[in-house]
Design a protein around this motif. Structure first.
Motif, short mmCIF file in Angstrom:
data_model
loop_
_atom_site.label_atom_id
_atom_site.label_comp_id
_atom_site.label_asym_id
_atom_site.label_seq_id
_atom_site.Cartn_x
_atom_site.Cartn_y
_atom_site.Cartn_z
N GLY A 154 0.79 -1.23 0.00
CA GLY A 154 0.00 0.00 0.00
C GLY A 154 0.82 1.27 0.00
N PHE A 155 2.17 1.15 0.10
CA PHE A 155 2.98 2.38 0.03
C PHE A 155 3.24 2.75 -1.42
CE2 PHE A 155 6.31 -0.94 1.15
CZ PHE A 155 6.84 -1.07 -0.12
N LEU A 156 3.79 3.96 -1.61
CA LEU A 156 4.19 4.42 -2.93
C LEU A 156 5.70 4.29 -3.04
CD1 LEU A 156 2.12 7.74 -3.06
CD2 LEU A 156 1.41 5.46 -3.82
N GLU A 157 6.17 3.90 -4.22
CA GLU A 157 7.61 3.77 -4.47
C GLU A 157 8.06 4.87 -5.42
OE1 GLU A 157 8.71 -0.11 -5.87
OE2 GLU A 157 7.07 -1.08 -4.77
N TYR A 180 -1.82 19.63 -2.06
CA TYR A 180 -0.68 20.08 -2.87
C TYR A 180 -0.29 19.09 -3.97
CZ TYR A 180 0.08 24.01 0.27
OH TYR A 180 -0.07 25.18 0.97
N LYS A 181 -0.73 17.85 -3.86
CA LYS A 181 -0.48 16.82 -4.89
C LYS A 181 1.01 16.78 -5.25
CE LYS A 181 -5.20 17.23 -6.57
NZ LYS A 181 -6.10 17.58 -7.69
N GLN A 182 1.36 17.01 -6.52
CA GLN A 182 2.76 16.84 -6.96
C GLN A 182 3.70 17.86 -6.34
OE1 GLN A 182 0.27 17.95 -8.88
NE2 GLN A 182 0.97 19.24 -10.59
N PHE A 183 3.15 18.89 -5.70
CA PHE A 183 3.99 19.90 -5.05
C PHE A 183 4.17 19.65 -3.55
CE2 PHE A 183 1.95 22.04 -8.70
CZ PHE A 183 3.08 22.39 -9.41
N TRP A 184 3.57 18.57 -3.06
CA TRP A 184 3.67 18.27 -1.61
C TRP A 184 5.13 18.04 -1.25
CZ3 TRP A 184 3.23 13.29 1.46
CH2 TRP A 184 2.92 13.56 2.80
N ALA A 185 5.65 18.88 -0.36
CA ALA A 185 7.08 18.86 -0.04
C ALA A 185 7.53 17.55 0.59
CB ALA A 185 7.42 20.03 0.88
N ALA A 186 6.62 16.86 1.27
CA ALA A 186 7.02 15.62 1.95
C ALA A 186 7.20 14.44 1.00
CB ALA A 186 6.01 15.26 3.04
N PHE A 187 6.85 14.59 -0.27
CA PHE A 187 7.23 13.55 -1.23
C PHE A 187 8.76 13.55 -1.39
CE2 PHE A 187 2.81 13.68 -3.21
CZ PHE A 187 2.45 12.47 -2.67
N ASP A 188 9.35 14.74 -1.46
CA ASP A 188 10.81 14.95 -1.42
C ASP A 188 11.59 13.89 -2.19
OD1 ASP A 188 13.02 16.44 -0.70
OD2 ASP A 188 13.36 15.32 1.15
N VAL A 189 11.17 13.64 -3.42
CA VAL A 189 11.88 12.67 -4.27
C VAL A 189 13.21 13.26 -4.72
CG1 VAL A 189 9.78 11.56 -5.10
CG2 VAL A 189 10.67 13.56 -6.33
N PRO A 190 14.23 12.42 -4.97
CA PRO A 190 14.26 10.97 -4.74
C PRO A 190 14.86 10.59 -3.38
CG PRO A 190 16.20 11.58 -5.96
CD PRO A 190 15.45 12.87 -5.69
N ARG A 191 15.01 11.58 -2.50
CA ARG A 191 15.54 11.28 -1.16
C ARG A 191 14.56 10.36 -0.41
NH1 ARG A 191 16.88 15.71 -3.24
NH2 ARG A 191 14.73 16.45 -2.99
N HIS A 192 13.27 10.62 -0.57
CA HIS A 192 12.26 9.72 -0.02
C HIS A 192 11.97 8.64 -1.06
CE1 HIS A 192 10.49 12.82 3.06
NE2 HIS A 192 11.81 12.66 3.15
N LEU A 193 12.38 7.44 -0.74
CA LEU A 193 12.22 6.32 -1.66
C LEU A 193 10.85 5.67 -1.54
CD1 LEU A 193 15.70 4.68 -0.95
CD2 LEU A 193 15.11 6.21 -2.84
N TRP A 194 10.21 5.85 -0.37
CA TRP A 194 8.92 5.24 -0.07
C TRP A 194 8.01 6.28 0.58
CZ3 TRP A 194 10.24 0.67 -2.13
CH2 TRP A 194 11.56 0.24 -1.98
N HIS A 195 6.70 6.09 0.39
CA HIS A 195 5.72 7.05 0.91
C HIS A 195 4.59 6.24 1.55
CE1 HIS A 195 8.00 9.80 -1.68
NE2 HIS A 195 7.98 8.78 -2.52
N PHE A 196 4.42 6.40 2.86
CA PHE A 196 3.63 5.45 3.63
C PHE A 196 2.24 5.97 4.00
CE2 PHE A 196 8.12 4.63 4.59
CZ PHE A 196 8.21 3.29 4.25
N ASN A 197 1.36 5.00 4.29
CA ASN A 197 0.12 5.26 4.99
C ASN A 197 0.02 4.26 6.14
OD1 ASN A 197 -0.52 2.84 3.75
ND2 ASN A 197 -2.06 3.70 2.38
N LYS A 198 -1.08 4.30 6.88
CA LYS A 198 -1.21 3.44 8.06
C LYS A 198 -1.16 1.95 7.69
CE LYS A 198 -4.06 6.75 10.60
NZ LYS A 198 -5.42 7.01 11.12
N THR A 199 -1.85 1.60 6.62
CA THR A 199 -1.91 0.20 6.22
C THR A 199 -0.53 -0.34 5.87
OG1 THR A 199 -4.15 0.50 5.33
CG2 THR A 199 -2.92 -1.41 4.55
#
Length: 283
Positions: A29-32, A194-213
């Motif tokens: 369920g995470f994003l890569e 913010y969608k694609q401008f959301w700073a916490a995506f912070d690609v490519p330093r953030h390799l994964w993007h999580f939710n609770k599941t």
């Protein structure tokens, strides 16, 4: 075969300007982040004076505000580890940055060890902790069941081999130990706004993007359980301010603050704050 689909196209706004895609992982369920940089190239994406967790600088109002909030957050983190600790107090902080959390814990009778791959940040941290901070390969050299608590404050999203690292953390925890993981939450209101401008995506330093599941499934595979989830209220404001800059080219503090406030108010109902702290028990 694990099914994957494109969730969003995003850009590295802070260093390279390169384009990436976020791919939905159907198993967890995470994003890569794709493509993921090679191990020898990833350090280049951290080479920025604006990468604030690797510096103690207070050059402008934004950095001063960050350090003010961090001081408050340090006390909250200390209160949290004290509330879940046993009689012994052996702490491992992975990705400790410049060592402020370790220093705070050490001053409050914790035995501390840190891991920090960035050399500059590690040098600063070692001055604060009597040389208690090591490179990442030290993780494989600790004895099993060495720590009461292992913390990762906005670090798990940076680690390339997720399942391997979770297995290492489980091995290093004492039988009744606690793993504390704080990560951004792409299900939050500010992320959706913010969608694609959301700073916490912070690609490519953030390799994964999580939710609770995804966090529950990830640690569940290593026989660990999420026992509590706590919001990080300040993150919505910080992330929204930076997201506003990426979206409009200007900081726009009033608008960024407003979106952060709305995100937090909605999170009171949805429980989907901008960042979440997962308190995980060894099973």
């Amino acid at each position: 075969m694990i099914e994957k689909s494109i969730f969003l196209a995003v850009k590295d706004h802070s260093v390279s300007g390169e384009d990436f895609e976020l791919i939905q992982n159907s198993e967890y369920g995470f994003l890569e982040t794709q493509p993921q940089p090679s191990s020898n190239k990833i350090p280049d994406y951290y080479k920025s004076d604006e990468y604030i967790s690797h510096t103690d600088s207070k050059r402008n109002l934004f950095e001063k505000a960050y350090h003010f909030v961090r001081k408050i957050s340090l006390n909250k983190k200390l209160k949290l580890i004290n509330s879940v600790s046993s009689n012994s107090k052996n702490l491992l902080d992975v990705g400790c940055g410049t060592g402020d959390f370790l220093q705070t814990a050490k001053q409050n009778n914790w035995k501390v060890i840190g891991i920090e791959p960035n050399e500059k940040a590690r040098q600063i941290a070692n001055k604060k902790t009597d040389n208690s901070v090591f490179e990442i390969d030290q993780l494989l050299k600790f004895e099993s069941q060495s720590f009461d608590i292992i913390t990762l404050w906005h670090v798990l999203e940076h680690l390339p081999k997720l399942e391997n690292h979770i297995a290492i953390f489980k091995k290093l925890l004492k039988p009744k130990g606690t793993l504390i993981i704080a990560v951004p939450n792409y299900k939050s209101y500010d992320a959706k706004h913010y969608k694609q401008f959301w700073a916490a995506f912070d690609v490519p330093r953030h390799l994964w993007h999580f939710n609770k599941t995804s966090i529950s499934k990830l640690v569940g595979k290593k026989s660990m359980d999420v026992v509590k989830i706590k919001p990080m209220w300040f993150d919505a404001f910080y992330v929204s301010l930076l997201s506003e800059k990426y979206k409009t080219g200007k900081m726009k503090p009033i608008h960024g603050f407003w979106i952060g406030l709305v995100s937090n108010l909605k999170a009171l109902i949805t429980k989907e704050a901008s960042s979440l702290i997962y308190i995980i028990k060894n099973n």
